[in-house]
Design a protein around this motif. Structure first.
Motif, short mmCIF file in Angstrom:
data_model
loop_
_atom_site.label_atom_id
_atom_site.label_comp_id
_atom_site.label_asym_id
_atom_site.label_seq_id
_atom_site.Cartn_x
_atom_site.Cartn_y
_atom_site.Cartn_z
N THR A 205 0.81 -1.15 -0.19
CA THR A 205 0.04 0.04 0.10
C THR A 205 0.92 1.15 0.09
OG1 THR A 205 -0.19 -0.01 2.40
CG2 THR A 205 -2.04 -1.29 1.40
N GLU A 206 2.16 1.14 0.13
CA GLU A 206 3.02 2.25 0.07
C GLU A 206 4.38 1.84 -0.99
OE1 GLU A 206 3.85 2.77 4.24
OE2 GLU A 206 5.57 1.32 4.18
N ASP A 207 5.05 2.71 -1.38
CA ASP A 207 6.04 2.76 -2.23
C ASP A 207 7.35 2.20 -1.29
OD1 ASP A 207 7.28 5.29 -1.30
OD2 ASP A 207 6.61 6.31 -3.16
N SER A 208 8.50 2.29 -2.12
CA SER A 208 9.87 1.88 -1.38
C SER A 208 10.43 3.05 -0.50
CB SER A 208 10.98 1.79 -2.49
OG SER A 208 11.12 2.71 -3.30
N TYR A 209 9.66 4.35 -0.46
CA TYR A 209 10.01 5.37 0.21
C TYR A 209 9.06 5.55 1.39
CZ TYR A 209 13.20 6.53 -3.47
OH TYR A 209 14.24 6.55 -4.52
N HIS A 210 8.05 4.50 1.65
CA HIS A 210 7.04 4.52 2.45
C HIS A 210 5.92 5.59 2.43
CE1 HIS A 210 9.46 1.65 4.66
NE2 HIS A 210 10.60 2.25 4.50
N ARG A 211 6.02 6.00 0.97
CA ARG A 211 4.91 6.90 0.66
C ARG A 211 3.45 6.25 0.34
NH1 ARG A 211 8.69 10.31 -3.54
NH2 ARG A 211 8.52 8.25 -4.41
N PRO A 212 2.32 6.70 0.77
CA PRO A 212 1.09 6.09 0.33
C PRO A 212 0.99 5.88 -1.13
CG PRO A 212 0.79 7.42 2.17
CD PRO A 212 2.06 7.82 1.96
N LEU A 213 0.49 4.80 -1.69
CA LEU A 213 0.19 4.98 -3.16
C LEU A 213 -1.18 5.75 -3.34
CD1 LEU A 213 0.75 1.12 -3.61
CD2 LEU A 213 2.40 2.96 -4.30
N ARG A 214 -1.12 6.21 -4.67
CA ARG A 214 -2.42 7.01 -4.71
C ARG A 214 -3.56 5.74 -5.06
NH1 ARG A 214 0.53 8.19 -9.66
NH2 ARG A 214 -1.01 7.20 -10.73
N LYS A 215 -4.73 6.06 -4.80
CA LYS A 215 -5.81 5.50 -4.93
C LYS A 215 -5.89 4.74 -6.27
CE LYS A 215 -8.67 7.03 -1.22
NZ LYS A 215 -10.11 7.73 -0.79
N ASP A 216 -5.49 5.56 -7.30
CA ASP A 216 -5.75 4.91 -8.82
C ASP A 216 -4.54 4.24 -9.37
OD1 ASP A 216 -4.34 7.34 -8.80
OD2 ASP A 216 -4.84 8.09 -10.68
N TYR A 217 -3.73 4.19 -8.36
CA TYR A 217 -2.21 3.34 -8.69
C TYR A 217 -2.47 1.95 -8.53
CZ TYR A 217 2.79 2.59 -9.75
OH TYR A 217 3.79 2.15 -9.95
N ILE A 218 -2.71 1.11 -9.52
CA ILE A 218 -3.15 -0.53 -9.33
C ILE A 218 -1.92 -1.13 -9.70
CG2 ILE A 218 -5.48 0.02 -9.62
CD1 ILE A 218 -5.27 -1.03 -12.52
N GLY A 219 -0.74 -0.75 -10.41
CA GLY A 219 0.02 -1.52 -10.82
C GLY A 219 1.19 -0.66 -11.33
N GLY A 220 2.80 -1.11 -11.19
CA GLY A 220 3.71 -0.51 -11.66
C GLY A 220 4.89 -0.57 -10.87
N LEU A 221 6.10 0.02 -11.18
CA LEU A 221 7.30 0.07 -10.38
C LEU A 221 7.05 0.20 -8.77
CD1 LEU A 221 9.59 1.91 -12.96
CD2 LEU A 221 9.69 -0.55 -12.45
N ARG A 222 6.05 1.37 -8.39
CA ARG A 222 5.93 1.45 -7.20
C ARG A 222 5.42 0.40 -6.07
NH1 ARG A 222 3.27 7.31 -7.78
NH2 ARG A 222 4.98 8.26 -8.83
N CYS A 223 5.09 -0.81 -7.00
CA CYS A 223 4.58 -2.02 -6.22
C CYS A 223 5.38 -3.11 -6.18
CB CYS A 223 3.13 -2.27 -6.55
SG CYS A 223 1.86 -1.11 -6.42
N CYS A 224 6.48 -3.07 -7.02
CA CYS A 224 7.38 -4.50 -7.20
C CYS A 224 8.79 -3.93 -6.82
CB CYS A 224 7.30 -5.05 -8.29
SG CYS A 224 7.53 -3.92 -10.00
N TYR A 225 9.17 -3.17 -5.93
CA TYR A 225 10.49 -2.76 -5.73
C TYR A 225 11.23 -3.69 -4.81
CZ TYR A 225 7.67 -1.55 -1.52
OH TYR A 225 6.91 -1.52 -0.39
N ASP A 226 12.45 -3.73 -4.52
CA ASP A 226 13.38 -4.63 -4.13
C ASP A 226 13.01 -5.19 -2.90
OD1 ASP A 226 16.20 -5.76 -4.20
OD2 ASP A 226 16.33 -4.89 -2.29
N GLY A 227 12.67 -6.36 -2.81
CA GLY A 227 12.61 -7.12 -1.41
C GLY A 227 10.92 -7.39 -1.50
N THR A 228 10.27 -6.99 -2.58
CA THR A 228 8.94 -7.26 -2.33
C THR A 228 8.73 -8.81 -2.66
OG1 THR A 228 8.34 -6.56 -4.49
CG2 THR A 228 8.07 -4.89 -2.62
N GLN A 229 7.46 -9.39 -2.25
CA GLN A 229 7.00 -10.68 -2.83
C GLN A 229 5.55 -10.75 -3.55
OE1 GLN A 229 8.43 -14.22 -1.54
NE2 GLN A 229 6.82 -14.57 -3.08
N CYS A 230 5.78 -11.59 -4.52
CA CYS A 230 4.42 -11.68 -5.43
C CYS A 230 3.91 -12.94 -4.96
CB CYS A 230 4.91 -11.74 -6.76
SG CYS A 230 3.40 -11.27 -8.04
N GLN A 231 2.42 -12.88 -5.07
CA GLN A 231 1.74 -13.82 -4.46
C GLN A 231 1.89 -15.29 -4.98
OE1 GLN A 231 -2.53 -13.03 -4.42
NE2 GLN A 231 -3.10 -14.91 -3.75
#
Length: 470
Positions: A205-231
């Motif tokens: 729900t937040e990017d790599s800088y711990h900033r909340p994602l926009r409500k309309d941001y459903i996919g992209g670089l801000r959601c698959c940063y280093d260390g994240t885990q896909c289902q």
């Protein structure tokens, strides 16, 4: 029968593309009289488990030293044994190579992999010639899943000039950094969704800088940063694997006969907005890098009507001869075209989709992009000319976080003509004669493809667009 013929046609095109790159290289080697050097390096190792993401920056990577002309940069992901890793297991979202200056000496601590670009005053960006800067698209080379079958070779007498001691600030050294963004898709619930960084699959729900994602941001670089885990699928257990980005650099030592090129990266999301960035000598241009593709409306059945077109306009500050151009797109991409102000087509770069399982031919992935190599002086861009960049994607499915980037190398036209005219006569005829077999092969492949065209269209309408298997 059809599947075998499709695979055979694709293998012909991939072979033609590879031979084209080899012939371009051989021609350049002839003209350069054996002066081109090559070296193979590996990034530091990165370890991935099923569904995990690697997205780190490596500072002070191994790179040729001195005043040189870069002629090409090739890369791919390999395992501990040096074997190519298929995209269906480790998806190479992108890799980029940037130049920077640093105060001497660079320490081992500074060389350790980082999750972000350093902003200390000890570092000065030495990015390309524009037009998206301030740590946005400042790289010299960079591709993604298409890297194995995309030619990056810069023909003679041209090169990207680096290491010029007159350009390096006093008290600093020139160095290079590498960013590798790879996504492990073994055992995931949705391969395409993971590679397109859909936020719900990464449960962020937040990017790599711990900033909340926009409500309309459903996919992209801000959601698959280093260390994240896909289902992952329920019960998936998989071993971690050690991987590397293997990269090969081609270059020449600087000499007066080399014609410098300017490196531009254009972006289909460029809004043209400008604001001066204090940390850069360049103006920042409103390049958003990624965007989403909506799915086609119901009732549209023709593939030709189900295409998303993203268009941007930009001005190149200094014109010249177009030497090389190539696009970067993600799954669903249907090619990018650059047009001049008068509507003339400067270059069209089309994707090649894989149709097999082996590395370099993975079904549903873009495994290559066509590169443009105009004859010197035949294609020009005028300084101050407004260009149009048009990126096309299929809308048969929705996509998130796609890109529409375009690499463009331009050289000064006056210097080009003066130096190129001094090349031996046989060099020109050699260039033409060596490409005759390629023309025949392309014609042969096209004729073979025509025999399948009608059936292919029918098949696509029945089955839909063939994507990465979820």
């Amino acid at each position: 029968m059809y599947q075998h013929m499709r695979a055979w046609i694709l293998s012909c095109f991939l072979w033609i593309a590879t031979v084209h790159a080899q012939i371009t290289t051989e021609t350049s080697l002839d003209l350069s009289a054996g002066k081109i050097k090559s070296a193979v390096f590996k990034s530091p190792a990165f370890i991935l488990g099923p569904g995990e993401v690697q997205d780190k920056w490596y500072y002070g990577i191994d790179f040729p030293k001195g005043h040189i002309a870069l002629k090409g940069f090739d890369a791919e992901v390999v395992n501990e044994d040096g074997n190519s890793v298929p995209l269906s297991e480790t998806y190479l979202h992108h890799w980029v190579v940037n130049r920077f200056y640093h105060k001497t000496p660079i320490t081992e601590e500074q060389r350790k992999p980082k999750n972000e670009i350093l902003t200390s005053s000890d570092y000065i960006s030495a990015g390309n010639d524009g037009i998206c800067q301030a740590n946005v698209l400042s790289q010299y080379f960079g591709l993604g899943s298409e890297t194995r079958h995309t030619s990056t070779f810069i023909p003679d007498p041209y090169g990207i000039i680096v290491g010029d001691p007159n350009e390096i600030p006093e008290g600093y050294e020139e160095s290079w950094l590498l960013n590798v963004h790879a996504i492990d898709t073994r055992g995931v619930v949705n391969s395409l969704g993971c590679t397109e960084c859909k936020c719900d699959l990464y449960n962020v729900t937040e990017d790599s800088y711990h900033r909340p994602l926009r409500k309309d941001y459903i996919g992209g670089l801000r959601c698959c940063y280093d260390g994240t885990q896909c289902q992952l699928k329920e019960g998936v257990q998989g071993e971690k694997i050690k991987l590397y980005l293997k990269y090969t650099i081609h270059w020449m030592d600087w000499e007066e006969t080399i014609v410098p090129v300017k490196t531009y990266i254009l972006d289909a999301t460029d809004t043209g907005e400008r604001s001066v960035d204090q940390s850069s000598s360049h103006d920042y241009v409103g390049c958003h890098v990624e965007y989403d593709i909506p799915q086609c409306s119901e009732g549209i059945h023709s593939p030709g009507d189900c295409i998303d077109i993203r268009e941007a306009h930009m001005v190149i500050p200094q014109g010249g001869d177009v030497i090389y151009a190539v696009a970067h797109q993600h799954t669903g991409g249907a090619g990018i075209t650059l047009y001049g102000q008068d509507g003339r087509e400067i270059c069209t770069s089309l994707p090649i989709y894989g149709e097999g399982r082996e590395p370099g031919n993975e079904t549903g992935y873009i495994v290559g992009m066509g590169s443009c190599y105009p004859e010197p002086g035949s294609v020009q861009i005028h300084g101050g000319e407004t260009l149009k960049l048009q990126s096309k994607y299929s809308k048969e499915r929705s996509h998130t976080g796609v890109m529409g980037l375009f690499y463009l190398l331009i050289a000064d036209p006056m210097e080009n003509r003066a130096l190129y005219s001094h090349q031996p006569e046989q060099a020109s005829s050699l260039h033409v004669n060596r490409f005759l077999p390629i023309g025949l092969l392309i014609a042969f492949a096209l004729l073979a493809g025509l025999g399948l065209a009608a059936y292919s269209i029918k098949k696509r309408r029945e089955d839909g667009y063939e994507y990465i298997i979820a």
